[in-house]
Design an enzyme around this catalytic site. Structure first.
Site, PDB file in Angstrom:
ATOM      1  N   LYS A   1     -20.164  15.234  -5.328  1.00  0.00           N
ATOM      2  CA  LYS A   1     -20.161  16.484  -6.090  1.00  0.00           C
ATOM      3  C   LYS A   1     -20.600  16.265  -7.532  1.00  0.00           C
ATOM      4  CE  LYS A   1     -15.840  17.641  -5.737  1.00  0.00           C
ATOM      5  NZ  LYS A   1     -15.311  16.515  -4.969  1.00  0.00           N
TER       6      LYS A   1
ATOM      7  N   ARG B   1     -13.334   3.529 -10.172  1.00  0.00           N
ATOM      8  CA  ARG B   1     -12.667   4.304 -11.207  1.00  0.00           C
ATOM      9  C   ARG B   1     -11.164   4.041 -11.120  1.00  0.00           C
ATOM     10  NH1 ARG B   1     -14.228  10.371 -10.420  1.00  0.00           N
ATOM     11  NH2 ARG B   1     -12.148  10.497  -9.511  1.00  0.00           N
TER      12      ARG B   1
ATOM     13  N   ARG C   1      -9.626  24.028  -5.979  1.00  0.00           N
ATOM     14  CA  ARG C   1      -9.235  22.957  -5.075  1.00  0.00           C
ATOM     15  C   ARG C   1      -8.063  23.373  -4.193  1.00  0.00           C
ATOM     16  NH1 ARG C   1     -11.342  18.246  -7.751  1.00  0.00           N
ATOM     17  NH2 ARG C   1     -10.885  16.338  -6.636  1.00  0.00           N
TER      18      ARG C   1
END
Ligand code: ADP
Length: 182
Positions: A13, A129, A88
């Site tokens: 995304k 990450r 979300r």
């Protein structure tokens, strides 16, 4: 044009959102980026979001809805935008709809990126990450299935959804996404 990019963590995304935003000349608004920035700057929002993000949970709806109300009211959003990471949850989607209705706007299209589970895990663990550790990745995928995947049906019923295959070269996926907007 007001667009939503939907997809599980690791589906691309962020990468595709940036490319599409540039191409369409509309801002790409990533809630993940906003939250990571807040975390880095140790703002009140960052401190609130930190624990949730580190364990792969969602930041509470009322927090993120407040953030987005403010962000979407800024001048650069007046000509449309591409949302990456919001909504979300169904509650967030309903709040977004209410916000848009108030300003006489609507969502034009929801693009759903589809990537195999195996590929998702590989991509996330590969990018390293802070919240991409294996246990957290599993948790984020579970949260996606439980809380975000219902949005596919939600937007399908509204006739706004386009499903786009998210595997293959980055450029090809971008052209698929652009094609699905025609
Ligand atoms: P990914 O899609 O790869 O999981 P993001 O950068 O979109 O990554 O989000 C990272 C984290 O930020 C999420 O795991 C969650 O904790 C938080 N977050 C982002 N967007 C939202 C949202 N709309 N609602 C609640 N939490 C969010």
């Amino acid at each position: 044009m007001n667009l939503i990019l939907l997809g599980p963590p690791g589906s691309g995304k962020g990468t595709q959102g940036k490319r599409l935003g540039e191409f369409l000349k509309i801002p790409q608004i990533s809630t993940g980026d906003i939250l990571r920035q807040a975390l880095e700057n140790k703002t009140a929002l960052g401190l609130k979001a930190k624990g949730y993000m580190e364990r792969g949970a969602l930041v509470p709806d009322e927090v993120i809805i407040g953030v987005m109300e403010e962000r979407l009211g800024q001048a650069d959003c007046s000509g449309g935008y591409l949302l990456d990471g919001f909504p979300r949850t169904v509650a967030q989607a309903e709040a977004l709809e209410a916000m848009l209705t108030r300003s006489d706007c609507k969502i034009d299209r929801v693009l759903s990126l589809v990537v195999s589970q195996q590929e998702l895990i590989q991509r996330m663990v590969g990018r390293g990450r802070a919240d991409d550790k294996e246990e957290v990745v599993q948790q984020r995928l579970k949260v996606y299935e439980d809380q975000t995947a219902p949005l596919v049906d939600y937007y399908l019923k509204k006739g706004l959804l386009k499903v786009v295959e998210g595997m293959g070269p980055v450029e090809e996926i971008t052209s698929r996404l652009l094609k699905s907007l025609r």
